[in-house]
Design a protein around this motif. Structure first.
Motif, mmCIF file in Angstrom:
data_model
loop_
_atom_site.group_PDB
_atom_site.id
_atom_site.type_symbol
_atom_site.label_atom_id
_atom_site.label_comp_id
_atom_site.label_asym_id
_atom_site.label_seq_id
_atom_site.Cartn_x
_atom_site.Cartn_y
_atom_site.Cartn_z
ATOM 1 N N LEU A 648 -8.680 6.177 -7.478
ATOM 2 C CA LEU A 648 -7.660 5.668 -6.562
ATOM 3 C C LEU A 648 -8.001 5.993 -5.116
ATOM 4 C CD1 LEU A 648 -4.424 6.520 -8.593
ATOM 5 C CD2 LEU A 648 -5.518 4.293 -8.323
ATOM 6 N N GLN A 649 -8.555 7.174 -4.877
ATOM 7 C CA GLN A 649 -8.962 7.522 -3.521
ATOM 8 C C GLN A 649 -10.069 6.587 -3.026
ATOM 9 O OE1 GLN A 649 -8.065 9.765 -1.073
ATOM 10 N NE2 GLN A 649 -6.205 10.027 -2.272
ATOM 11 N N ALA A 650 -11.001 6.260 -3.914
ATOM 12 C CA ALA A 650 -12.103 5.372 -3.543
ATOM 13 C C ALA A 650 -11.580 3.984 -3.166
ATOM 14 C CB ALA A 650 -13.102 5.275 -4.693
ATOM 15 N N LEU A 651 -10.685 3.423 -3.980
ATOM 16 C CA LEU A 651 -10.145 2.095 -3.686
ATOM 17 C C LEU A 651 -9.254 2.108 -2.448
ATOM 18 C CD1 LEU A 651 -9.205 0.636 -7.189
ATOM 19 C CD2 LEU A 651 -11.343 0.431 -5.923
ATOM 20 N N GLY A 652 -8.649 3.246 -2.170
ATOM 21 C CA GLY A 652 -7.733 3.351 -1.035
ATOM 22 C C GLY A 652 -8.401 3.260 0.315
ATOM 23 N N ARG A 653 -9.739 3.241 0.336
ATOM 24 C CA ARG A 653 -10.448 3.132 1.618
ATOM 25 C C ARG A 653 -10.311 1.746 2.236
ATOM 26 N NH1 ARG A 653 -9.829 7.497 2.964
ATOM 27 N NH2 ARG A 653 -8.521 7.538 1.118
ATOM 28 N N VAL A 654 -9.971 0.715 1.446
ATOM 29 C CA VAL A 654 -10.024 -0.672 1.938
ATOM 30 C C VAL A 654 -8.825 -1.024 2.810
ATOM 31 C CG1 VAL A 654 -10.099 -3.104 1.262
ATOM 32 C CG2 VAL A 654 -11.412 -1.401 -0.027
ATOM 33 N N HIS A 655 -7.620 -0.791 2.320
ATOM 34 C CA HIS A 655 -6.416 -1.215 3.029
ATOM 35 C C HIS A 655 -5.808 -0.014 3.748
ATOM 36 C CE1 HIS A 655 -6.833 -4.338 -0.132
ATOM 37 N NE2 HIS A 655 -6.435 -5.128 0.847
ATOM 38 N N ARG A 656 -6.118 0.107 5.047
ATOM 39 C CA ARG A 656 -5.599 1.206 5.847
ATOM 40 C C ARG A 656 -4.509 0.744 6.806
ATOM 41 N NH1 ARG A 656 -6.579 5.181 3.079
ATOM 42 N NH2 ARG A 656 -6.435 6.591 4.843
ATOM 43 N N ALA A 657 -4.290 -0.571 6.880
ATOM 44 C CA ALA A 657 -3.239 -1.123 7.729
ATOM 45 C C ALA A 657 -2.692 -2.376 7.043
ATOM 46 C CB ALA A 657 -3.776 -1.462 9.114
ATOM 47 N N ALA A 658 -1.467 -2.739 7.396
ATOM 48 C CA ALA A 658 -0.768 -3.805 6.685
ATOM 49 C C ALA A 658 -1.447 -5.159 6.814
ATOM 50 C CB ALA A 658 0.670 -3.897 7.187
ATOM 51 N N ASP A 659 -2.169 -5.381 7.911
ATOM 52 C CA ASP A 659 -2.763 -6.699 8.125
ATOM 53 C C ASP A 659 -4.212 -6.782 7.662
ATOM 54 O OD1 ASP A 659 -3.695 -5.003 10.073
ATOM 55 O OD2 ASP A 659 -3.761 -6.540 11.631
ATOM 56 N N GLU A 660 -4.708 -5.771 6.962
ATOM 57 C CA GLU A 660 -6.077 -5.799 6.469
ATOM 58 C C GLU A 660 -6.119 -6.386 5.054
ATOM 59 O OE1 GLU A 660 -7.515 -1.855 8.979
ATOM 60 O OE2 GLU A 660 -7.484 -1.783 6.792
ATOM 61 N N ASP A 661 -7.186 -7.099 4.766
ATOM 62 C CA ASP A 661 -7.315 -7.693 3.439
ATOM 63 C C ASP A 661 -8.622 -7.250 2.804
ATOM 64 O OD1 ASP A 661 -9.088 -9.086 4.988
ATOM 65 O OD2 ASP A 661 -8.275 -11.068 4.579
ATOM 66 N N GLY A 662 -8.707 -7.404 1.471
ATOM 67 C CA GLY A 662 -9.926 -6.996 0.792
ATOM 68 C C GLY A 662 -9.812 -7.089 -0.718
ATOM 69 N N VAL A 663 -10.937 -6.809 -1.381
ATOM 70 C CA VAL A 663 -11.047 -6.929 -2.833
ATOM 71 C C VAL A 663 -11.246 -5.546 -3.440
ATOM 72 C CG1 VAL A 663 -12.400 -7.919 -4.730
ATOM 73 C CG2 VAL A 663 -12.046 -9.234 -2.608
ATOM 74 N N LEU A 664 -10.502 -5.254 -4.503
ATOM 75 C CA LEU A 664 -10.585 -3.981 -5.222
ATOM 76 C C LEU A 664 -11.017 -4.257 -6.649
ATOM 77 C CD1 LEU A 664 -7.137 -2.479 -4.082
ATOM 78 C CD2 LEU A 664 -9.332 -2.377 -2.890
ATOM 79 N N VAL A 665 -12.048 -3.558 -7.128
ATOM 80 C CA VAL A 665 -12.567 -3.789 -8.476
ATOM 81 C C VAL A 665 -12.702 -2.461 -9.221
ATOM 82 C CG1 VAL A 665 -14.433 -4.741 -9.879
ATOM 83 C CG2 VAL A 665 -13.868 -5.805 -7.678
ATOM 84 N N LEU A 666 -12.121 -2.402 -10.410
ATOM 85 C CA LEU A 666 -12.291 -1.265 -11.318
ATOM 86 C C LEU A 666 -13.175 -1.743 -12.470
ATOM 87 C CD1 LEU A 666 -8.598 -0.022 -11.295
ATOM 88 C CD2 LEU A 666 -10.560 1.274 -10.453
#
Length: 816
Positions: A648-666
């Motif tokens: 969860l910490q690793a995936l949490g690096r992507v979205h640090r602000a409300a207007d940021e977008d990105g892809v999360l893969v487990l």
């Protein structure tokens, strides 16, 4: 509704569920009685604003913010700054960080702590000597005070001293003065140091401003003085959860635990920190040094009547060294258990009458005496004999308590063509609950906050050995779901039995290819180990090259992390020609505590469930918790919970602000499964709800469709105050942003329009046309924009301290 919270809250409005969180925190503070509040709130929930609720609800209590890293200090200083600017409250804040960051002479010393320790001893001796001279000349009276800052001959002497030739620390010297008390020379903070300390509390002084603010005073001493009447004191985990540190630190800073509220940030790390604090390590180097300390102090020890202690040391230390040398011959590099009873028999066994505890006490007594002798002789008081004594004391825990495990491991290193081996012994603590409860039970109230307390009830059991000890609140993810795609593998796994299976390897490769090639911009892939990273290095490199991306590797040496990150961040800029692919390890140097804000990261992938290697030591940990909590709960806390947190910490690096977008893969089917080996029921609700389970081939299509069709949900920016634009000629336009909300795109378009006609302009108001509390400060601006936002407009922005405004300039070609 709590009106006190409103009066302290520094923002225009509350986010969803934020008010509920603050009111619950305030109630915990008012209840007191050593109560605990655990907050599981993802990034963007406004967790840091809990500080305003604690300030609103407290009576005469001080608030101690407990942080894991120095980088977090500025976050809380920013929060206090907002409260001061946007309310009529002026809370005082102080912080204490390590001497490695604050010592004015840090660049002169290999070991800041040892060097500082030695210079402090020498400085006190110099002060005492000068005080005696002063009394001889001025006469002896109870009100005699020696202030070194007024001794021009001394100042001239020490200010000319060069690096490596110092007779004292000039900064510590000017922070102290000598005085008489009952006929004895004592030391206290100088008047100037007290003034500097008070000024730190009166203002918001950031760490990078501290040296300049303190001038010729010791920053460490000034920070301690600022804590005396501070409303908020910022400390690190060790300051609070190490009994030795805490007692000394609280006495120094004047903190009373019963009148102190703890706010623990990133509290998912607390268990590991407390376990480390309650563990002890003894290296072969320390044993060698301890033997030399005893040899060099033999005559002084005999004169002091310590013959028994000396005899014990001369018997025990060579036996410990012999034990370690035998371990060297075996050369075991992996951690192994050793029998503490057999070790004690080997070390203490030559005595006809075994008195292990008495012998350890004699050893520790000798260590204390030698330490005092070193101090009086202007030597560093670092004592390896004391380290040996502390370790032997901890050995008793390993004999009698299953929560302490004795370990041994041997390191090999090459020096000049020769191979050197060295054994290390460790007493490792497995269970932090006793220490956490002990500390929390001494404080008025404790609030623990984390973005990855999932599931929170498991952390409560891990930390307090029971459920029902804490009040728990879990907040939903505040960021728009349209801004993220969450994928989980349906078949791929890193289970050891299938790790080299051909079909499984192909499945993982397909997920890697879909992710690296399909997600535009910078991405990071976290593996469960360096071995797994190496296994898939070639495929990642091949795919990245074909996609026009550059591979970046997590370095083994932590000193190289910042340079690798700088290059990776640079690759993420839209102006860069080659986006980056960072290959790292979950739970490693690049998976937590680093802010990948803006365009720095567009996707994160975790390959495998990052479980700890299933060694004999891990089996011991598992068995301990299974016997304590039963098979299912015990195995989850010992083995699965740490793995979930790493993912969860690793995936949490992507979205640090409300207007940021990105892809999360487990990338492991265990994340998609419930029951048995599955862990899906332990994921946050939002992740479980949004997850799309897919094969490697299907993931490529899902990513392609999302990249092509998704439209980023834009979250309006909030501000409390006005944002004016002013040119060099003091031409003031109408406010482009007033109290309220505005979409970021709209604001950027306004700035772009202004930039087309102006070479340079300022955000804010010159000539004090607005009250200070109505201005938009640099902190608020940072929350609204990233450097990349300005760069896209061909602009560069920086805060100008002298006028309190943000200067925006057009970037010329030769500036790029």
């Amino acid at each position: 509704m709590d009106p006190d919270i409103d009066r302290w809250f520094p923002y225009p409005g509350y986010r969803s569920h934020q008010r509920e969180m603050l009111e619950a925190a305030a109630e915990i503070v008012r209840t007191g009685g050593h109560s605990v509040f655990m907050v599981d709130a993802p990034t963007g929930s406004g967790k840091t604003s809990i500080l305003s609720a604690l300030l609103a609800a407290r009576n005469d209590q001080q608030i101690v913010v407990v942080l894991r890293t120095v980088s977090q200090v500025s976050i809380y200083l920013d929060e206090i700054k907002k409260i001061r600017q946007n309310t009529n409250k002026r809370p005082r804040v102080a912080y204490l960080v390590g001497k490695a960051k604050t010592c004015q002479l840090r660049d002169e010393m290999d070991s800041v702590y040892m060097g500082c320790d030695l210079l402090k001893i020498m400085t006190r001796q110099l002060l005492e000597s000068k005080m005696r001279e002063y009394m001889y000349l001025a006469g002896r009276s109870q009100d005699t005070v020696y202030d070194p800052s007024k001794d021009e001959s001394l100042l001239e002497l020490i200010m000319d001293e060069r690096e490596g030739e110092r007779s004292c620390c000039p900064y510590y010297l000017l922070s102290k003065e000598a005085y008489l008390l009952d006929g004895e020379i004592k030391f206290r903070s100088s008047r100037k140091a007290q003034e500097v300390g008070r000024a730190i509390g009166d203002n918001i002084i950031y760490l990078d401003e501290l040296d300049e603010h303190c001038g010729d005073m010791c920053p460490y001493e000034a920070m301690a003085l600022s804590a005396e009447d501070a409303d908020v004191v910022i400390l690190n985990y060790n300051h609070v959860f190490d009994d030795t540190y805490r007692d000394a630190m609280y006495n120094w800073l004047g903190l009373d635990p019963e009148k102190t509220i703890l706010l623990i940030d990133e509290a998912h790390n607390l268990g590991d920190t407390v376990r480390a604090v309650n563990s002890d390590v003894l290296s072969q180097f320390s044993v060698k040094k301890a033997i030399k300390e005893v040899e060099s102090s033999r005559m002084k020890a005999r004169k002091a009547g310590l013959n028994k202690s000396l005899a014990v040391a001369e018997q025990i230390l060579p036996r410990i060294m012999k034990f370690m040398e035998k371990m060297n011959e075996k050369g075991t590099s992996s951690e192994e258990w050793f029998d503490p009873h057999m070790f004690s028999d080997f070390v203490f066994g030559e005595s006809l009458v075994r008195e292990d505890d008495r012998m350890v006490a004699e050893l520790m007594n000798l260590g204390d005496v030698i330490a005092r002798q070193k101090e009086s002789g202007s030597e560093s008081s670092e004592m390896h004999l004391q380290k040996v004594g502390d370790f032997l004391f901890m050995l008793n825990f390993a004999k009698n308590d299953e929560a302490y495990v004795p370990l041994k491991y041997t390191d090999k290193r090459q020096v000049g063509g020769n191979t050197y081996t060295s054994t290390t012994l460790e007493i490792r603590n497995l269970d932090p609950s006793l220490q956490i409860e002990s500390v929390v039970g001494q404080h008025h109230a404790t609030i623990m906050i984390s973005g990855t307390f999932s599931p929170p009830e498991a952390y409560e059991l891990y930390y307090f050995a029971k459920n029902g000890r804490a009040t728990i609140i879990t907040l939903p993810n505040q960021f728009p779901p349209e801004n993220r795609l969450v994928l989980t593998a349906s078949r791929a796994t890193t289970q050891s039995s299938l790790r080299d299976d051909r079909d499984n390897v192909t499945e993982i490769q397909q997920h890697l290819e879909a992710f690296i090639a399909g997600v535009p911009g910078n991405v990071v892939v976290y593996f469960t180990s360096y071995n797994l990273l190496n296994q898939y290095m070639d495929i990642c490199t091949t795919v990245a090259k074909a996609a026009g991306k550059q591979i970046y590797l997590e370095p083994r040496d932590s000193k190289e992390v910042s340079s690798v990150l700088a290059r990776f961040f640079q690759a993420g800029l839209k102006s860069a020609t080659k986006p980056g692919v960072l290959l790292a390890v979950a739970g490693g140097k690049m998976s937590e505590g680093i802010d990948y804000r803006g365009e720095a990261l567009k996707g994160a992938m975790v390959v495998g469930l990052p479980l700890t290697a299933y060694t004999e030591i891990q089996k011991t940990v598992n068995e301990y918790y299974k016997s304590k909590y039963g098979n299912k709960q015990g195995m989850f806390i010992a083995y699965t919970l740490p793995a979930m947190n790493r993912a969860l910490q690793a995936l949490g690096r992507v979205h640090r602000a409300a207007d940021e977008d990105g892809v999360l893969v487990l990338c492991d089917f265990r994340f998609a499964s419930k029951g048995g080996m599955g862990v899906r029921e332990y994921l946050p609700d939002w992740m479980d709800r949004e997850m799309k389970v897919c094969s490697g081939r299907e993931s490529a299509q899902l990513i392609a469709d999302w990249v092509k069709h998704h439209k980023r949900a834009e979250v309006p920016l909030e501000t409390k105050g006005l944002l004016n634009v002013e040119t060099d000629n003091n031409e003031v336009q109408e406010p482009i942003l007033q109290t309220g909300k505005i979409k970021k795109t709209r604001l950027l378009n306004i700035l772009a329009k202004i930039a087309r006609s102006k070479e340079r302009f300022y955000l804010g108001t010159i000539n004090n046309q607005l009250k200070k509390e109505d201005r938009l400060d640099s902190t608020q601006l940072k929350e609204m924009f990233t450097d990349e936002d300005f760069s896209r407009l061909g602009l560069k922005a920086c805060y100008v301290h002298s006028i309190g405004e943000v200067e925006v300039k057009r970037i010329r070609k030769n500036d790029k």
